[in-house]
Structure formats: structure tokens, C-alpha cells
Design a protein around this motif. Structure first.
Motif, short mmCIF file in Angstrom:
data_model
loop_
_atom_site.label_atom_id
_atom_site.label_comp_id
_atom_site.label_asym_id
_atom_site.label_seq_id
_atom_site.Cartn_x
_atom_site.Cartn_y
_atom_site.Cartn_z
N ALA A 319 0.81 -1.22 0.00
CA ALA A 319 0.00 0.00 0.00
C ALA A 319 0.85 1.27 0.00
CB ALA A 319 -0.94 0.00 1.21
N MET A 320 2.14 1.17 0.29
CA MET A 320 3.02 2.35 0.28
C MET A 320 3.18 2.86 -1.14
SD MET A 320 6.17 1.22 2.78
CE MET A 320 5.95 0.88 4.52
N THR A 321 3.55 4.12 -1.25
CA THR A 321 3.94 4.67 -2.55
C THR A 321 5.36 4.19 -2.88
OG1 THR A 321 4.94 6.66 -1.64
CG2 THR A 321 2.55 6.72 -2.08
N PRO A 322 5.75 4.22 -4.15
CA PRO A 322 7.14 3.86 -4.48
C PRO A 322 8.17 4.68 -3.72
CG PRO A 322 5.81 3.91 -6.48
CD PRO A 322 4.94 4.45 -5.37
N GLU A 323 7.87 5.96 -3.50
CA GLU A 323 8.79 6.84 -2.77
C GLU A 323 8.91 6.41 -1.31
OE1 GLU A 323 7.59 8.56 -6.42
OE2 GLU A 323 6.35 7.89 -4.73
N LEU A 328 12.20 3.73 2.91
CA LEU A 328 12.38 2.66 3.89
C LEU A 328 13.60 1.81 3.55
CD1 LEU A 328 11.36 1.10 6.36
CD2 LEU A 328 9.85 -0.20 4.83
N ARG A 329 13.79 1.52 2.27
CA ARG A 329 14.97 0.74 1.87
C ARG A 329 16.25 1.49 2.19
NH1 ARG A 329 11.67 -0.39 -2.62
NH2 ARG A 329 12.79 1.09 -3.95
N MET A 330 16.26 2.80 1.94
CA MET A 330 17.47 3.59 2.23
C MET A 330 17.77 3.60 3.73
SD MET A 330 18.69 4.41 -0.66
CE MET A 330 17.96 2.83 -1.20
N TRP A 331 16.72 3.64 4.53
CA TRP A 331 16.88 3.58 5.99
C TRP A 331 17.55 2.26 6.37
CZ3 TRP A 331 12.11 4.36 9.74
CH2 TRP A 331 12.53 4.25 11.06
N MET A 370 14.12 2.49 -9.22
CA MET A 370 14.37 3.60 -8.29
C MET A 370 15.87 3.74 -8.02
SD MET A 370 11.46 5.07 -7.46
CE MET A 370 11.58 5.82 -5.83
N ASP A 371 16.58 2.62 -7.89
CA ASP A 371 18.02 2.70 -7.67
C ASP A 371 18.72 3.34 -8.87
OD1 ASP A 371 18.31 1.72 -5.10
OD2 ASP A 371 18.44 -0.37 -5.74
N ALA A 372 18.27 2.98 -10.07
CA ALA A 372 18.87 3.55 -11.28
C ALA A 372 18.58 5.05 -11.36
CB ALA A 372 18.34 2.84 -12.52
N GLU A 373 17.37 5.46 -11.01
CA GLU A 373 17.01 6.88 -11.09
C GLU A 373 17.73 7.70 -10.03
OE1 GLU A 373 12.79 6.94 -10.69
OE2 GLU A 373 12.40 6.27 -12.75
#
Length: 386
Positions: A319-323, A328-331, A370-373
Motif C-alpha cells: 500500500a506504500m507509494t514507491p517513494e 524505507l529501503r534507504m533507511w 528507483m536505484d537507477a534513477e
């Protein structure tokens, strides 16, 4: 009248005559004084001495004492470390009462620093045919720090023994690792920047594991950060224009600075006695990496540590947005391996149990996009596969 008018025009245009300019007194230059910094030479065994640079904070010491950051190669790196520490202490997200004594360990005037540091910073039995200077004096140097320097710093300011950190670069990074093997409790936080693992003939990973295995299960894990610059192993764009590019490429391949540091972090990741992390610093080579590595060291010592976030349910994560998922992944990527890998394992199992294969694939593609961007990179070691 014409002469007077010409003189007025010269003055109006700021074109003062040479005679007038030479009459302006030049203020005498004065040596630069850094507020709150003192230096002294401290003798060691074997008729050796070290130039010690110290900065004690203006603010009162916390109840447990000041934190302390010891910086090797102090002649070159002390002021960079000092400015990084004081800037970090001014941040609003750093506790107001936090204060740090910064100690640079260098050499007095007239000492051949290249030879002296090769001896002091390399472990017994280490060496390389290309390095002709005497080596293997790390044990004596560590004894000097523990038995002579730390008591002297403690006499200047109260120090919290549980909040001491050591930073070293290159041979200094190798010394940092050796200090953890020989005296694990000497520092709670260590940063080995571009450690010269290639110089040590021993298997430092195995040695560190053996040394850390004896720590009690109740002891707080020691913190170790290993860093290396991207262009310490890969040739930088500028290197290709240098006449010795082939020789440089061969040397970088032999030393494998990035891979060896990463492998060591992976070796120690399962060791409960240490929170270890490796960071590859983009766009940096062996020389330019120093300020960036010092910044990481200061952050590790001073910044509040990230808490482990709860693993969301499959439905909540979907349900989260991609952002939000990216944040969360960066955290989680900032967590030490011993916390990061179990978290990722939990998320992987949760998503596989709660989502369809198509949804899992969508999330996988989104992560790569997202990692590529954003220019971010996942760790090479993550959740183990089933």
C-alpha cells in the motif's frame, strides 16, 4: 588647471599613483592560531616522540566524560577531523550536551614521516617487496597510545572510556584493524579508511574473528566502518590520460582495495561482537577519499544511531507509494549487517507469503528502477536465498 583635473580623474578612477600606493603600510603577518587547540610532543620507548594535537570543547563535559576521536596521521588530518566534529556538534539533530575531544597523532618537525608511519602503522610480520622502509611496529605504537597517550589526554579532560573512536587511512586503516585484533576494547568505534590489507601477509579476517570471539555475549558490539574510494580499484576518467596508466591499473588490480575491504566486512558480518559496514565512496581515489571518510567517521561517532524499523506486513508494504518504499529501503541500508540482513530476510519472507508472484516481481522491478534513477546501490550481501 589641467594637471589638477588630471589628478582628480586618476583618483576618481581608482588609479592611484605608484608613489601613493607604496606609501600604504602593509600589516605584519601573524601565525594562525586555532581556537582551543594545543600541541605538545610526547616521548615513547626507543627514543621516539610524537606530535600530539588536541582540541578540548568549550562546553562542559557530560557526566560520563567527553567522547574522544583519535586521528592517525595527525599532521595531515587533524584539522579536517576537528572541523568535521565541530560542524557535526552544531547540528540540531545531535544532542546539545554531546562534546568531543579530538586528538591528532603526528610527528615532530624534522621526522621523515613516510618512514616513521610505515614502521608505526604496520603489524608485525607484514611487508611488501616494493616498500623498503622498516615495518612491523604497530604493537609498540598501540602500546604508546594506550599506556602513554590516553592517560595524558585523560589528565587534560575527562574522557568516557566507552565512547572512544580511532580513525586511520591507508596504512592507518590497517593499523585500525590491527588494533581491533590486538586490543578490541581499546576503542568502541573504529573507521578503517582504504586499509592497506594488501600489505599484511596474514589473514586479518580470520585473526579478527578469533580475537572477537572471546568477547562476552552481554558486551555492546564494537562498531567498525570500512571505506574505499571507487577509483582506488577502477581507473578514474582522468587516469586514462596519464603516461603510467598501465602500471597504475596493474597496481590497483593487485591491491584490490575495494574488494578486499568489502570481503572483510562480509567475513565479519556474522560476528555478533561487531557491527560492521562497508561503504564504497563514489568518485573518490586514494587521496581524495580522505575528507569523505573522515566525515563518515564523525557521523558514526556522533550521530544518533538508526533504530531498526518494524518489518511491515505484505499488505502495508504494497500500500506504500514507491517513494515511501524507497525511503524505507534507504533507511535499512544504513543499518549494520547484523541488523540489516535479518530485517531483509523477514521482509522477503513476508512478501513471498502475502503477495502474488506478479506483485513480488513488480516490487523487484520498482527497486531496480528507483536505484537507477536515484543513483543508489543495494548491498551485495542481502537476505540469503531459500
Amino acid at each position: 588647471m589641467k594637471k589638477a583635473a588630471s589628478a582628480l580623474l586618476v583618483l576618481a578612477l581608482g588609479l592611484a599613483p605608484a608613489v601613493a600606493m607604496s606609501a600604504i603600510p602593509t600589516p605584519a603577518a601573524a601565525p594562525l592560531t586555532v581556537h582551543g587547540v594545543q600541541q605538545f610532543d610526547l616521548e615513547a620507548a626507543g627514543d621516539r616522540a610524537y606530535r600530539i594535537l588536541v582540541s578540548v570543547p568549550d562546553k562542559p563535559a557530560p557526566a560520563a566524560g567527553y567522547r574522544a576521536l583519535y586521528v592517525l596521521d595527525g599532521n595531515a588530518m587533524f584539522l579536517t577531523a576537528l572541523e568535521a566534529v565541530r560542524a557535526m556538534e552544531r547540528r540540531p539533530d545531535v544532542p546539545r550536551d554531546l562534546a568531543t575531544v579530538v586528538v591528532g597523532i603526528g610527528y615532530p618537525d624534522g621526522v621523515d614521516i613516510a618512514k616513521a608511519r610505515t614502521l608505526d602503522l604496520t603489524p608485525p610480520g607484514s611487508g611488501n617487496p616494493r616498500i623498503t622502509a622498516a615495518s612491523g611496529g604497530a604493537d609498540a605504537f598501540l602500546d604508546f597510545i594506550e599506556e602513554r597517550l590516553k592517560p595524558r589526554i585523560g589528565a587534560l579532560a575527562p574522557i568516557d572510556p566507552a565512547q572512544q573512536a580511532l580513525f586511520g587511512h591507508s596504512f592507518g586503516g590497517l593499523f585500525v584493524l590491527h588494533s581491533m585484533q590486538r586490543k578490541p576494547e581499546a576503542f568502541a568505534v573504529r573507521v578503517a579508511a582504504s586499509p592497506s590489507i594488501w600489505f599484511d601477509r596474514g589473514d586479518i579476517g580470520t585473526q579478527l574473528q578469533a580475537a572477537l570471539a572471546g568477547r562476552g555475549a552481554q558486551a555492546a558490539p564494537l562498531k567498525l566502518l570500512l571505506t574505499a574510494g571507487e577509483y582506488e580499484q577502477a581507473l578514474s576518467p582522468l587516469a586514462h590520460s596519464q603516461p603510467n596508466v598501465a602500471k597504475l591499473a596493474l597496481l590497483q588490480k593487485e591491491r584490490a582495495q575495494v574488494d578486499s575491504s568489502r570481503r572483510l566486512a562480509e567475513t565479519l558480518a556474522e560476528q555478533p561482537a561487531v557491527d560492521v559496514r562497508f561503504e564504497e565512496l563514489a568518485g573518490e581515489d586514494h587521496g581524495t577519499v580522505i575528507p569523505a571518510a573522515i566525515s563518515r567517521a564523525v557521523s558514526l561517532l556522533l550521530m544518533p544511531q538508526l533504530e531498526v524499523p518494524p518489518v511491515p506486513s505484505a499488505a502495508a508494504y504494497w500500500a506504500m507509494t514507491p517513494e515511501q518504499r524507497y525511503d524505507l529501503r534507504m533507511w535499512v541500508r544504513q543499518l549494520p549487517d547484523r541488523k540489516r540482513i535479518p530485517w531483509l530476510t523477514g521482509l522477503r519472507d513476508t512478501l513471498h507469503d502475502g503477495l502474488t508472484a506478479a506483485q513480488v516481481q513488480t516490487l523487484h522491478d520498482e527497486r531496480n528502477r528507483m536505484d537507477a534513477e536515484q543513483g543508489s546501490k543495494p548491498h551485495l550481501v542481502n537476505a540469503p536465498s531459500h
